[in-house]
Design an enzyme around this catalytic site. Structure first.
Site, PDB file in Angstrom:
ATOM      1  N   LYS A 212       0.809  -1.087  -0.122  1.00 19.87           N
ATOM      2  CA  LYS A 212      -0.066   0.160  -0.055  1.00 19.87           C
ATOM      3  C   LYS A 212       0.775   1.038  -0.036  1.00 19.87           C
ATOM      4  CE  LYS A 212      -3.566  -2.725   0.090  1.00 19.87           C
ATOM      5  NZ  LYS A 212      -4.148  -3.164  -1.030  1.00 19.87           N
ATOM      6  N   CYS A 213       2.118   1.207  -0.057  1.00 19.61           N
ATOM      7  CA  CYS A 213       3.294   2.156  -0.167  1.00 19.61           C
ATOM      8  C   CYS A 213       3.118   2.949  -1.677  1.00 19.61           C
ATOM      9  CB  CYS A 213       4.324   1.786   0.290  1.00 19.61           C
ATOM     10  SG  CYS A 213       5.887   3.093  -0.026  1.00 19.61           S
ATOM     11  N   ASN A 214       3.043   4.186  -1.378  1.00 17.70           N
ATOM     12  CA  ASN A 214       3.315   5.157  -2.767  1.00 17.70           C
ATOM     13  C   ASN A 214       4.243   4.492  -3.600  1.00 17.70           C
ATOM     14  OD1 ASN A 214       1.087   6.716  -2.316  1.00 17.70           O
ATOM     15  ND2 ASN A 214       2.215   8.339  -1.288  1.00 17.70           N
TER      16      ASN A 214
END
Length: 186
Positions: free
Chosen positions: A35-37
């Site tokens: 879910k990290c950019n």
């Protein structure tokens, strides 16, 4: 010799994976999060892996939920997500801690051999990258913002060095016409 080969780590399915199985390979270790950019880097990492795997290069993904709770999935769901969204074919490990008292020993080792941002040993965010040479020793540490494709030259240099070491060990010569890499594009 001091190297990563002394460690084992659990794969996404909890099977213990001895890093000694990777002796002779150039390795990029990355703490990841779905879910990290920066998760878009997974595609670029897969491209690097595909480009150099036949030359003795591999990537190890270590999911971590310590930064912004960006890895809420369980291990099997992480593997499925990485494969479905990014077509990942390199090794995906079980979730680990990279900082604090429960840090996986591999990451304690990696942090003890380099410093990151502001000369701090702690890992500051997802997608910190550690390049390991064919002897299992850390060559460099890269910040999360470092795009995987910018590492091509240093990966090629390490693969070339590994080829020289292997040639010296086997006392064989590489023909000047034998390609070591599929591409030398930057």
């Amino acid at each position: 010799m001091d190297s990563i080969y002394q460690f084992n780590a659990p794969l996404y399915n909890s099977e213990s994976f001895p890093l000694s199985k990777l002796q002779g390979k150039t390795i990029l270790i990355v703490n990841t999060a779905s879910k990290c950019n920066f998760s878009v880097q997974l595609s670029a990492l897969e491209k690097l892996y595909q480009e150099y795997k036949s030359s003795g290069f591999t990537i190890l993904a270590f999911p971590c939920n310590q930064f912004g709770q960006n890895e809420p999935l369980d291990n099997l769901a992480i593997k499925d997500f990485y494969q479905d969204q990014f077509n990942i074919s390199f090794e995906i490990f079980g979730k680990v801690m990279v900082n604090g008292p429960e840090t996986h020993p591999l990451f304690n080792y990696l942090k003890s051999h380099t410093r990151g941002i502001s000369q701090n040993r702690a890992i500051k965010w997802n997608f910190t990258k550690f390049l390991i040479n064919s002897q299992g020793q850390q060559v460099a540490r890269y910040a999360p913002r470092t795009k995987p494709e910018t590492l091509k030259q240093v990966i090629e240099s390490n693969l070339l060095q590994a080829a020289k070491v292997n040639t010296a060990k086997s006392d064989k010569r590489i023909s000047p016409k034998t390609p070591i890499f599929t591409s030398l594009k930057a």
